[in-house]
Enzyme design. Structure first.
Site, PDB file in Angstrom:
ATOM      1  N   ASP A  80      29.854  31.108  41.789  1.00  0.00           N
ATOM      2  CA  ASP A  80      30.903  31.433  40.955  1.00  0.00           C
ATOM      3  C   ASP A  80      30.498  32.489  39.860  1.00  0.00           C
ATOM      4  O   ASP A  80      29.161  32.943  39.683  1.00  0.00           O
ATOM      5  CB  ASP A  80      31.598  30.132  40.031  1.00  0.00           C
ATOM      6  CG  ASP A  80      32.752  30.860  39.168  1.00  0.00           C
ATOM      7  OD1 ASP A  80      33.839  31.370  39.900  1.00  0.00           O
ATOM      8  OD2 ASP A  80      32.788  30.265  37.997  1.00  0.00           O
ATOM      9  N   SER A  81      31.564  33.136  39.279  1.00  0.00           N
ATOM     10  CA  SER A  81      31.389  34.389  38.256  1.00  0.00           C
ATOM     11  C   SER A  81      30.674  33.790  37.070  1.00  0.00           C
ATOM     12  O   SER A  81      30.425  34.322  36.377  1.00  0.00           O
ATOM     13  CB  SER A  81      32.586  35.233  38.029  1.00  0.00           C
ATOM     14  OG  SER A  81      33.532  34.208  37.593  1.00  0.00           O
ATOM     15  N   CYS A  83      34.806  30.297  43.620  1.00  0.00           N
ATOM     16  CA  CYS A  83      35.524  31.051  42.950  1.00  0.00           C
ATOM     17  C   CYS A  83      36.875  31.673  43.475  1.00  0.00           C
ATOM     18  O   CYS A  83      36.600  32.506  44.618  1.00  0.00           O
ATOM     19  CB  CYS A  83      34.723  32.143  42.475  1.00  0.00           C
ATOM     20  SG  CYS A  83      35.324  33.526  41.294  1.00  0.00           S
ATOM     21  N   GLU A 137      34.827  29.298  29.171  1.00  0.00           N
ATOM     22  CA  GLU A 137      33.044  29.486  28.927  1.00  0.00           C
ATOM     23  C   GLU A 137      32.755  29.279  27.516  1.00  0.00           C
ATOM     24  O   GLU A 137      31.545  29.138  27.100  1.00  0.00           O
ATOM     25  CB  GLU A 137      32.950  31.052  29.436  1.00  0.00           C
ATOM     26  CG  GLU A 137      33.077  31.359  30.769  1.00  0.00           C
ATOM     27  CD  GLU A 137      31.976  31.055  31.705  1.00  0.00           C
ATOM     28  OE1 GLU A 137      30.733  30.774  31.151  1.00  0.00           O
ATOM     29  OE2 GLU A 137      32.064  30.702  32.925  1.00  0.00           O
ATOM     30  N   CYS A 182      42.211  28.733  40.011  1.00  0.00           N
ATOM     31  CA  CYS A 182      40.765  29.330  39.358  1.00  0.00           C
ATOM     32  C   CYS A 182      39.720  28.094  38.945  1.00  0.00           C
ATOM     33  O   CYS A 182      40.539  27.133  38.595  1.00  0.00           O
ATOM     34  CB  CYS A 182      41.078  30.011  38.117  1.00  0.00           C
ATOM     35  SG  CYS A 182      39.780  30.520  37.118  1.00  0.00           S
ATOM     36  N   HIS A 214      37.765  27.868  37.093  1.00  0.00           N
ATOM     37  CA  HIS A 214      37.550  27.371  35.926  1.00  0.00           C
ATOM     38  C   HIS A 214      38.283  26.356  35.157  1.00  0.00           C
ATOM     39  O   HIS A 214      38.325  25.423  34.305  1.00  0.00           O
ATOM     40  CB  HIS A 214      37.524  28.602  34.730  1.00  0.00           C
ATOM     41  CG  HIS A 214      36.307  29.218  34.932  1.00  0.00           C
ATOM     42  ND1 HIS A 214      35.833  30.129  35.874  1.00  0.00           N
ATOM     43  CD2 HIS A 214      35.361  29.428  33.951  1.00  0.00           C
ATOM     44  CE1 HIS A 214      34.639  30.725  35.669  1.00  0.00           C
ATOM     45  NE2 HIS A 214      34.374  30.378  34.244  1.00  0.00           N
TER      46      HIS A 214
END
Ligand code: DGL
Length: 274
Positions: free
Chosen positions: A11-12, A74, A153, A185, A187
């Site tokens: 993932d990013s 992702c 994050e 997404c 996240h």
């Protein structure tokens, strides 16, 4: 490549951990390598071409590390690069995220479903093709959420600022009659309690992570690459960003404490090394 080879998850940033934990739950014997390209986060506000370049390099790195399968945990990288990396690396299976419009359309009673994702995910062809294939006469509302990935994050899962952002995006969708909300997404599952509170009990929120873990299991089983060992597999984390920050966020989001290893980009952003 053998059943004992690791699964690579990418993932990013930390979002893919929402998928990683489902894979660990379903396939505890598997060895796992997680790469978070945190230095380039957020992918969602970059060009599709730049995301494709990073994704290709991460997949290449995971192949060099001996992975038997790569899971692109992702949505943004999948939207920008899934077909590209599948073509580029035909030697191993690559599993990616597809917005879960299909189950949302199957379950909706109001005929209105919502999708939240990054800006780049909505720009890729993957989203348009999913809507075209599955929406039928159901209305699909799409809402980009710029800045939400950074809140997550930063560990801001329940703060007033995060809640305000989410209410701003979700209230118009609720007013339009949405009764299914797709998290497109990786996240976003980390703010599920807040999302559920805002949406209320009449909206079904779809986290695609468990389905992706099952798909990974299916693909491995079909290729005779499932690890049948009795003991649990190892999990190794890498980040291209700050290792201390990654460890702290991981702990805040999941309660896990783990050693985080650094990975470094070359100066053209085309190759990773330890
Ligand atoms: N977790 C990523 C996704 O699923 C996006 C994060 C980012 O914008 O970097 O789309």
């Amino acid at each position: 490549m053998s059943p004992a080879s690791p699964i690579g998850v990418f993932d990013s940033g930390i979002g893919g951990v929402s998928v990683l934990r489902e894979i660990r739950r379903l396939l505890p014997a598997e060895e796992l390598i997680y790469v978070g390209d945190s230095i380039h986060l957020p992918y969602g506000e970059k060009s599709l071409e730049e995301i494709r370049r990073y994704t290709e390099a991460v997949v290449q790195y995971l192949i060099h590390s001996g992975c038997k399968i790569v899971v692109i945990a992702c949505n943004t990288a999948s939207a920008a690069a899934l077909s590209h990396v599948r073509e580029k690396f035909p030697q191993l299976p690559i599993v990616g995220m597809e917005p879960a419009v299909k189950p949302a359309v199957e379950h909706t009673r109001s005929g209105v479903v919502g999708v939240i994702a990054t800006t780049a995910t909505f720009q890729g062809q993957l989203f348009a093709s999913v809507v075209e294939r599955f929406a039928g006469d159901v209305t699909v509302l799409k809402q980009p959420c710029p800045g939400l990935v950074q809140q997550i994050e930063a560990g801001e899962l329940e703060t007033a600022a995060t809640e305000k952002m989410l209410r701003g995006w979700l209230q118009p969708m609720l007013a339009a009659g949405m009764d299914e909300l797709v998290l497109a997404c990786t996240h976003y599952p980390f703010v599920l309690p807040l999302l559920r509170r805002i949406c209320g009990p009449d909206v079904n929120v779809i986290d695609p992570a468990p389905a992706l873990a099952r798909q990974t299991q299916r693909v491995l089983a079909n290729a005779a690459l499932l690890n049948q060992a009795a003991q649990s597999g190892e999990l190794t984390y890498f980040t291209t960003g700050n290792t201390t920050t990654f460890a702290r966020t991981l702990n805040q989001l999941t309660g896990d404490t783990a050693e985080i290893n650094p990975l470094y980009w070359n100066n053209t952003g085309t190759q990773l090394s330890r």
